[in-house]
Write a protein that holds these residues in place. Sequence first.
Motif, PDB file in Angstrom:
ATOM      1  N   THR A  13       0.861  -1.184   0.000  1.00  0.00           N
ATOM      2  CA  THR A  13       0.000   0.000   0.000  1.00  0.00           C
ATOM      3  C   THR A  13       0.901   1.239   0.000  1.00  0.00           C
ATOM      4  N   PRO A  14       0.342   2.412  -0.261  1.00  0.00           N
ATOM      5  CA  PRO A  14       1.168   3.633  -0.244  1.00  0.00           C
ATOM      6  C   PRO A  14       1.907   3.858   1.077  1.00  0.00           C
ATOM      7  N   ASP A  15       1.363   3.338   2.176  1.00  0.00           N
ATOM      8  CA  ASP A  15       2.054   3.501   3.458  1.00  0.00           C
ATOM      9  C   ASP A  15       2.910   2.292   3.828  1.00  0.00           C
ATOM     10  N   GLY A  16       3.169   1.411   2.842  1.00  0.00           N
ATOM     11  CA  GLY A  16       4.121   0.324   3.039  1.00  0.00           C
ATOM     12  C   GLY A  16       3.569  -0.959   3.633  1.00  0.00           C
ATOM     13  N   LYS A  17       2.266  -1.058   3.785  1.00  0.00           N
ATOM     14  CA  LYS A  17       1.678  -2.280   4.343  1.00  0.00           C
ATOM     15  C   LYS A  17       1.509  -3.326   3.237  1.00  0.00           C
ATOM     16  N   PRO A  18       1.610  -4.613   3.593  1.00  0.00           N
ATOM     17  CA  PRO A  18       1.483  -5.660   2.586  1.00  0.00           C
ATOM     18  C   PRO A  18       0.069  -5.721   2.009  1.00  0.00           C
ATOM     19  N   CYS A  19      -0.010  -6.183   0.770  1.00  0.00           N
ATOM     20  CA  CYS A  19      -1.288  -6.407   0.097  1.00  0.00           C
ATOM     21  C   CYS A  19      -1.450  -7.904  -0.128  1.00  0.00           C
ATOM     22  N   TYR A  20      -2.664  -8.380   0.021  1.00  0.00           N
ATOM     23  CA  TYR A  20      -2.961  -9.794  -0.150  1.00  0.00           C
ATOM     24  C   TYR A  20      -4.094  -9.975  -1.140  1.00  0.00           C
ATOM     25  N   LEU A  21      -4.124 -11.140  -1.774  1.00  0.00           N
ATOM     26  CA  LEU A  21      -5.163 -11.489  -2.728  1.00  0.00           C
ATOM     27  C   LEU A  21      -5.801 -12.795  -2.310  1.00  0.00           C
ATOM     28  N   SER A  22      -7.124 -12.818  -2.331  1.00  0.00           N
ATOM     29  CA  SER A  22      -7.879 -14.050  -2.170  1.00  0.00           C
ATOM     30  C   SER A  22      -8.581 -14.280  -3.495  1.00  0.00           C
ATOM     31  N   ALA A  23      -8.216 -15.361  -4.185  1.00  0.00           N
ATOM     32  CA  ALA A  23      -8.789 -15.647  -5.493  1.00  0.00           C
ATOM     33  C   ALA A  23      -9.144 -17.121  -5.592  1.00  0.00           C
ATOM     34  N   ASP A  24     -10.095 -17.420  -6.440  1.00  0.00           N
ATOM     35  CA  ASP A  24     -10.505 -18.808  -6.650  1.00  0.00           C
ATOM     36  C   ASP A  24      -9.517 -19.577  -7.507  1.00  0.00           C
ATOM     37  N   SER A  25      -8.638 -18.851  -8.214  1.00  0.00           N
ATOM     38  CA  SER A  25      -7.736 -19.506  -9.158  1.00  0.00           C
ATOM     39  C   SER A  25      -6.401 -18.788  -9.210  1.00  0.00           C
ATOM     40  N   ASP A  26      -5.333 -19.561  -9.429  1.00  0.00           N
ATOM     41  CA  ASP A  26      -4.009 -18.974  -9.638  1.00  0.00           C
ATOM     42  C   ASP A  26      -3.940 -18.269 -10.988  1.00  0.00           C
ATOM     43  N   ARG A  27      -4.936 -18.468 -11.833  1.00  0.00           N
ATOM     44  CA  ARG A  27      -4.962 -17.881 -13.172  1.00  0.00           C
ATOM     45  C   ARG A  27      -5.919 -16.687 -13.265  1.00  0.00           C
ATOM     46  N   SER A  28      -6.372 -16.175 -12.141  1.00  0.00           N
ATOM     47  CA  SER A  28      -7.233 -14.992 -12.187  1.00  0.00           C
ATOM     48  C   SER A  28      -6.445 -13.814 -12.761  1.00  0.00           C
ATOM     49  N   LEU A  29      -7.152 -12.796 -13.204  1.00  0.00           N
ATOM     50  CA  LEU A  29      -6.517 -11.628 -13.804  1.00  0.00           C
ATOM     51  C   LEU A  29      -5.510 -10.995 -12.845  1.00  0.00           C
ATOM     52  N   LEU A  30      -5.895 -10.822 -11.593  1.00  0.00           N
ATOM     53  CA  LEU A  30      -4.988 -10.198 -10.630  1.00  0.00           C
ATOM     54  C   LEU A  30      -3.809 -11.114 -10.289  1.00  0.00           C
ATOM     55  N   SER A  31      -4.040 -12.421 -10.255  1.00  0.00           N
ATOM     56  CA  SER A  31      -2.931 -13.362 -10.026  1.00  0.00           C
ATOM     57  C   SER A  31      -1.914 -13.285 -11.156  1.00  0.00           C
ATOM     58  N   ARG A  32      -2.406 -13.229 -12.386  1.00  0.00           N
ATOM     59  CA  ARG A  32      -1.493 -13.129 -13.533  1.00  0.00           C
ATOM     60  C   ARG A  32      -0.753 -11.800 -13.525  1.00  0.00           C
ATOM     61  N   LEU A  33      -1.433 -10.718 -13.138  1.00  0.00           N
ATOM     62  CA  LEU A  33      -0.767  -9.422 -13.019  1.00  0.00           C
ATOM     63  C   LEU A  33       0.340  -9.497 -11.968  1.00  0.00           C
ATOM     64  N   ALA A  34       0.058 -10.119 -10.836  1.00  0.00           N
ATOM     65  CA  ALA A  34       1.071 -10.274  -9.786  1.00  0.00           C
ATOM     66  C   ALA A  34       2.257 -11.088 -10.294  1.00  0.00           C
ATOM     67  N   ASP A  35       1.992 -12.147 -11.054  1.00  0.00           N
ATOM     68  CA  ASP A  35       3.075 -12.941 -11.644  1.00  0.00           C
ATOM     69  C   ASP A  35       3.948 -12.078 -12.557  1.00  0.00           C
ATOM     70  N   ASP A  36       3.296 -11.239 -13.370  1.00  0.00           N
ATOM     71  CA  ASP A  36       4.038 -10.357 -14.283  1.00  0.00           C
ATOM     72  C   ASP A  36       4.868  -9.327 -13.520  1.00  0.00           C
ATOM     73  N   VAL A  37       4.305  -8.777 -12.452  1.00  0.00           N
ATOM     74  CA  VAL A  37       5.043  -7.799 -11.643  1.00  0.00           C
ATOM     75  C   VAL A  37       6.236  -8.469 -10.971  1.00  0.00           C
ATOM     76  N   GLU A  38       6.037  -9.679 -10.448  1.00  0.00           N
ATOM     77  CA  GLU A  38       7.159 -10.411  -9.840  1.00  0.00           C
ATOM     78  C   GLU A  38       8.278 -10.625 -10.848  1.00  0.00           C
ATOM     79  N   ALA A  39       7.921 -11.042 -12.057  1.00  0.00           N
ATOM     80  CA  ALA A  39       8.931 -11.272 -13.091  1.00  0.00           C
ATOM     81  C   ALA A  39       9.681  -9.981 -13.412  1.00  0.00           C
ATOM     82  N   ALA A  40       8.959  -8.876 -13.513  1.00  0.00           N
ATOM     83  CA  ALA A  40       9.599  -7.587 -13.798  1.00  0.00           C
ATOM     84  C   ALA A  40      10.507  -7.161 -12.646  1.00  0.00           C
ATOM     85  N   GLN A  41      10.072  -7.395 -11.411  1.00  0.00           N
ATOM     86  CA  GLN A  41      10.897  -7.038 -10.256  1.00  0.00           C
ATOM     87  C   GLN A  41      12.183  -7.864 -10.235  1.00  0.00           C
TER      88      GLN A  41
END
Length: 98
Positions: A13-41
Amino acid sequence: MSPHELRLLPWTTPDGKPCYLSADSDRSLLSRLADDVEAAQLDSGEQVLAGARAVLADTKAGERAVRFALTRASESLEDALRIAVSRGERIGAGENRP
């Protein structure tokens, strides 16, 4: 991933707190976005490491260059550790699956 398991996301978050995702699938749109961000990082971390090594190898590098390299390296290490924790939690969750 079951709906009750949370994934630590590769951003905060903007104040440095962790963000979490609860999703029904590892292939959800936000899960895939997180995978892409991890790869870029991780890619960025490799570039930062190469730059930091170059600065450290330069005997004429000044304090500003060393501080900049260390700051970027610290940021990249923080990203990599967050990714490792997230992936480790997901691997551990997989061990409990039938």
